[in-house]
Design a protein around this motif. Structure first.
Motif, PDB file in Angstrom:
ATOM      1  N   LYS A 230     -17.299   5.447   5.111  1.00 53.93           N
ATOM      2  CA  LYS A 230     -15.891   5.061   5.109  1.00 53.93           C
ATOM      3  C   LYS A 230     -15.736   3.549   4.954  1.00 53.93           C
ATOM      4  O   LYS A 230     -14.873   3.071   4.210  1.00 53.93           O
ATOM      5  N   LEU A 231     -16.570   2.801   5.659  1.00 52.65           N
ATOM      6  CA  LEU A 231     -16.492   1.342   5.564  1.00 52.65           C
ATOM      7  C   LEU A 231     -16.857   0.853   4.165  1.00 52.65           C
ATOM      8  O   LEU A 231     -16.242  -0.085   3.650  1.00 52.65           O
ATOM      9  N   ALA A 234     -13.874   1.340   2.009  1.00 49.84           N
ATOM     10  CA  ALA A 234     -12.798   0.416   2.356  1.00 49.84           C
ATOM     11  C   ALA A 234     -13.120  -1.006   1.914  1.00 49.84           C
ATOM     12  O   ALA A 234     -12.222  -1.764   1.502  1.00 49.84           O
ATOM     13  N   LEU A 265     -11.261  -0.146   9.703  1.00 53.47           N
ATOM     14  CA  LEU A 265     -10.636   0.672   8.665  1.00 53.47           C
ATOM     15  C   LEU A 265      -9.140   0.391   8.599  1.00 53.47           C
ATOM     16  O   LEU A 265      -8.541   0.421   7.522  1.00 53.47           O
TER      17      LEU A 265
END
Length: 322
Positions: A230-231, A234, A265
């Motif tokens: 996810k990072l 992002a 996030l």
């Protein structure tokens, strides 16, 4: 020269101990050359029988690997060492078990150091460290033929069979091997280690996070594969914002890993536009008519005046309806 003298000359260096006497000592050595020859043949038969016995005993050890007790001070970590944390609870438990047993019951593997001094660990860094701190010899298998690639693969397999590395440790380890060109590609490394390329890619995502992001977490070991994915996504959209937020979070060590991930996030999401509120809102709810006014728009000393205006309005409506 007599036959006896000639035989004695030819067999002079074949003198053998006299056979043992029934009392346990040795009898007198044969004096004649034929006697010496007979004694020699008897000794040869005994030696051959002993060799056969030893060979039969050795068969019991076919396929076994010799284990040596080495001084842990003569052993150093491999350049591929991937165990970074020796202060956790699991290491303390391992050290206690080794202390109780008087040594490591599961041997480590080492290879002779390339410089010719001591040994380099193939796998078993935690067991070696425990023995070193306890002042105990470390039981080890010495592999003199292992290549550097095989050393890496065996260490990876041994660690996955025991206490798994954290995603961050795995990522740093795989990244170091690829940077040093131990394998030409992720795919080649994956095949050698018996992993999918996706496993290695996921681990590399953790290792390749910006230093500021890693430092924002209580420990790099807290970063999990899903959070790293996810990072990484992002960061492609709002790298500067996330790095800035990570720098701020690093100053607050009380935050949990989950809180840090959520905050990072959140820094990547654009702020929602401010909702412009109406000065006056009127809404009908059943038999009620709800009037909403911004409190900042009505001074406290004029609220009574407003109430009277509304009451007057209602009177006019009722009069008109009559």
């Amino acid at each position: 020269m007599s036959i006896k003298d000639r035989l004695a000359k030819k067999t002079g260096d074949l003198m053998v101990p006299a056979p043992a006497s029934p009392e346990g000592g040795r009898g007198a050595s044969p004096r004649t050359a034929p006697g010496q020859m007979l004694a020699f043949r008897s000794a040869m038969r005994e030696s051959s029988d002993r060799v056969s016995q030893l060979e039969a005993q050795l068969k019991d050890y076919d396929g076994t690997v010799p284990i040596r007790a080495l001084d842990p001070a003569t052993i150093h970590a491999s350049k591929w060492a991937n165990r970074q944390d020796f202060g956790d609870e699991s290491f303390a438990e391992l050290k206690s078990l080794i202390s109780e047993a008087g040594g490591n019951t599961q041997p480590i593997k080492v290879r002779p150091d390339a410089e010719g001094e001591g040994y380099e660990i193939v796998f078993g860094h935690r067991r070696h460290r425990a023995c070193l701190e306890l002042g105990l010899p470390v039981n080890a298998i010495v592999d003199r033929e292992i290549t550097e690639q095989n050393q890496f693969v065996q260490m990876d397999q041994e660690n996955r069979a025991r206490k798994n590395l954290s995603p961050w440790e795995q990522g740093v380890w795989y990244k170091r091997a690829l940077d040093d060109k131990l394998w030409p590609s992720q795919n080649a490394m994956a095949k050698a280690c018996g992993l999918s390329q996706g496993n290695i890619s996921s681990a590399l995502l953790v290792a390749e996070l910006p230093d500021e992001v890693i430092a924002a977490f209580p420990s790099p070991h807290d970063i999990q594969f899903q959070g790293a994915r996810k990072l990484a996504g992002a960061l492609k959209k709002a790298r500067d914002e996330i790095v800035q937020r990570a720098t701020e979070l690093a100053e607050d060590p009380a935050r949990t890993a989950s809180e840090v991930l959520t905050a990072l996030l959140g820094a990547a999401r654009p702020a929602a536009p401010a909702r412009k509120e109406e000065e006056v809102g009127i809404e009908r709810k059943g038999d009620l008519l709800v009037i909403r006014l911004r409190a900042s728009g009505v001074p406290q000393d004029r609220i009574e005046e407003l109430r009277q205006l509304i009451a007057g309005f209602l009177e006019d409506v009722q009069s008109s309806g009559a």
